[in-house]
Design an enzyme around this catalytic site. Structure first.
Site, PDB file in Angstrom:
ATOM      1  N   GLN A 105      76.632  34.897  24.490  1.00 15.43           N
ATOM      2  CA  GLN A 105      75.689  34.738  23.425  1.00 15.43           C
ATOM      3  C   GLN A 105      75.183  33.184  23.257  1.00 15.43           C
ATOM      4  O   GLN A 105      74.030  33.085  22.909  1.00 15.43           O
ATOM      5  CB  GLN A 105      76.373  34.969  22.158  1.00 15.43           C
ATOM      6  CG  GLN A 105      76.931  36.486  21.949  1.00 15.43           C
ATOM      7  CD  GLN A 105      75.645  37.180  21.589  1.00 15.43           C
ATOM      8  OE1 GLN A 105      74.667  36.893  21.068  1.00 15.43           O
ATOM      9  NE2 GLN A 105      75.736  38.621  22.000  1.00 15.43           N
ATOM     10  N   SER A 124      74.894  36.860  30.714  1.00 16.52           N
ATOM     11  CA  SER A 124      74.335  38.092  30.701  1.00 16.52           C
ATOM     12  C   SER A 124      72.627  37.600  30.634  1.00 16.52           C
ATOM     13  O   SER A 124      72.215  37.196  29.713  1.00 16.52           O
ATOM     14  CB  SER A 124      74.574  39.064  29.675  1.00 16.52           C
ATOM     15  OG  SER A 124      73.795  40.143  29.609  1.00 16.52           O
ATOM     16  N   THR A 150      74.420  44.776  47.832  1.00 18.87           N
ATOM     17  CA  THR A 150      73.191  44.378  48.400  1.00 18.87           C
ATOM     18  C   THR A 150      72.564  43.637  46.719  1.00 18.87           C
ATOM     19  O   THR A 150      72.569  44.205  45.669  1.00 18.87           O
ATOM     20  CB  THR A 150      72.058  45.394  48.457  1.00 18.87           C
ATOM     21  OG1 THR A 150      72.567  45.906  49.686  1.00 18.87           O
ATOM     22  CG2 THR A 150      70.635  44.870  48.518  1.00 18.87           C
ATOM     23  N   CYS A 193      78.233  47.508  21.406  1.00 19.51           N
ATOM     24  CA  CYS A 193      79.365  48.247  21.984  1.00 19.51           C
ATOM     25  C   CYS A 193      80.170  49.088  21.285  1.00 19.51           C
ATOM     26  O   CYS A 193      80.976  49.904  21.600  1.00 19.51           O
ATOM     27  CB  CYS A 193      80.149  47.080  22.883  1.00 19.51           C
ATOM     28  SG  CYS A 193      79.092  45.855  24.001  1.00 19.51           S
TER      29      CYS A 193
END
Length: 387
Positions: free
Chosen positions: A183, A203, A241, A327
């Site tokens: 955040q 993120s 990958t 979530c």
């Protein structure tokens, strides 16, 4: 054509910045090489990843870009940090310390260690503002403690923790310190070196980058046990990958923050405060959750006196907001964060989470405040006496 709702859910995800998308496009179309390939297309992809890694390192104050490992998102980064860090420290002990308001990914990673690897854990309580007291962390440490995980900023109420103080408690004991910085990094508020953390999870989609890509900061010299093995990518700590387009988008989004091409924090905070003031004026018995000053500039958690937040939002199709962490979707349980700061279950269910972003306008804030106030005044669902 239906107009877009007023978007006030920036804690859950942020819109992809068009400038980041523009940098991604070649790697989704013509520059499709595998970065591990030796031919020109592969070298082009590898060079783009090197640039993105440096940009993310610059955003979080990492001394060396190699300290940034790319993952599929913050959840994977959290599990690599907590499970991988604790397993690497297993010869030195088996106790984990965290807090009552951590993201569920953190709590789940700790529980995995408890359930499958025989670790023990302690969850430290927070005060009414959602702040953990460093003294309580110190009291929870034992000679068996190998890792502490305390989030830098909470995803529901926005409260910032005193990570630099906590790091002073862990460093000289040889205890790993992980922080969830998903955040705070998007506001340019997180500096890994200044806060002296060993591990930090990030993120991209929380900072105007694409979904499906995250990163783990690993301070030089910190040992981890890999959780995903195979081809040896990312220093052997995260095989697979690399997702070149998403990594490029992550790097571009990070660069936009460090290059001062985004609105100032003062602008976002001013809009948040404008929304807060208007709602408190219109709904006098409403209360704000989180620390009054040590809080993310765009976050507003508001407990209403009457209407349940989920019901209220059902009557507000022109506003995209939340009752708590995205979530928690699909569960009727109240937020563990809100109950941890002392709200009753009925109060937690009457709490809205509103998130201002860098594309939010004054007109949107004013309209949202008017719509929420009107809905709160007219929507009075019957509640039991227990509420």
């Amino acid at each position: 054509m239906t107009s877009q709702p007023i978007y006030l859910d920036h804690q859950a995800t942020t819109p992809l910045d068009p400038r980041a998308l523009k940098e991604m496009m070649p790697f989704l179309t013509t520059a499709y090489g595998n970065p591990n390939s030796a031919h020109p297309l592969g070298r082009e992809a590898a060079k783009a990843i090197t640039t993105a890694r440096r940009r993310v390192a610059d955003l979080i104050g990492a001394k060396n870009p190699v300290e940034v490992l790319f993952t599929s998102g913050a959840t994977e980064a959290i599990h690599l940090a907590i499970v991988g860090g604790a397993l690497a420290k297993r010869p030195h002990g088996g106790h984990i310390v965290t807090t009552a308001i951590e993201h569920k990914a953190v709590l789940a990673a700790v529980q995995r260690l408890v359930d499958h690897h025989g670790y023990t854990s302690t969850r430290v309580a927070v005060d009414e503002y959602g702040r953990v007291h460093p003294g309580d962390i110190a009291a929870a440490l034992t000679p068996n403690t190998v890792l502490v995980s305390v989030m830098h900023a909470n995803n529901e109420i926005g409260t910032l923790q005193r990570i630099a103080v906590i790091s002073q408690l862990t460093a000289h004991r040889g205890i790993l310190l992980h922080t969830d910085a998903a955040q705070s990094a998007g506001y340019g508020l997180f500096d890994a070196d200044e806060l002296c953390v060993d591990l930090a999870s990030l993120s991209a989609h929380k900072l105007y980058g694409p979904k499906g890509i995250g990163a783990l900061y690993v301070r030089g010299g910190t040992l981890l046990t890999a959780q995903q093995t195979g081809g040896g990518q990312e220093r052997g700590l995260r095989a697979g990958t690399l997702n070149v387009p998403a990594i490029v988008g992550f790097g571009a989004a990070a660069h936009l923050i460090t290059s001062d091409t985004t609105p100032a924090l003062t602008q976002i905070r001013a809009l948040r405060d404008r929304l807060q003031d208007r709602l408190l004026d219109a709904i006098p018995d409403a209360t704000v959750n989180g620390h009054p000053t040590r809080r993310l500039p765009g976050t507003l958690s508001l407990t209403l006196p009457d209407a349940e937040a989920a019901d209220l939002l059902d009557h507000l199709p022109d506003i995209a907001a939340a009752t708590g962490s995205a979530c928690n979707t699909g569960t009727s349980d109240p937020s563990h964060v809100l109950t941890a700061i002392g709200l009753t279950r009925p109060q937690a269910r009457r709490t809205l989470r509103l998130g201002i972003g860098r594309t939010t306008t004054v007109a949107e804030v004013d309209r949202a405040a008017a719509l929420i106030a009107q809905a709160a005044a007219t929507h009075r669902p019957a509640r039991s006496s227990a509420a």
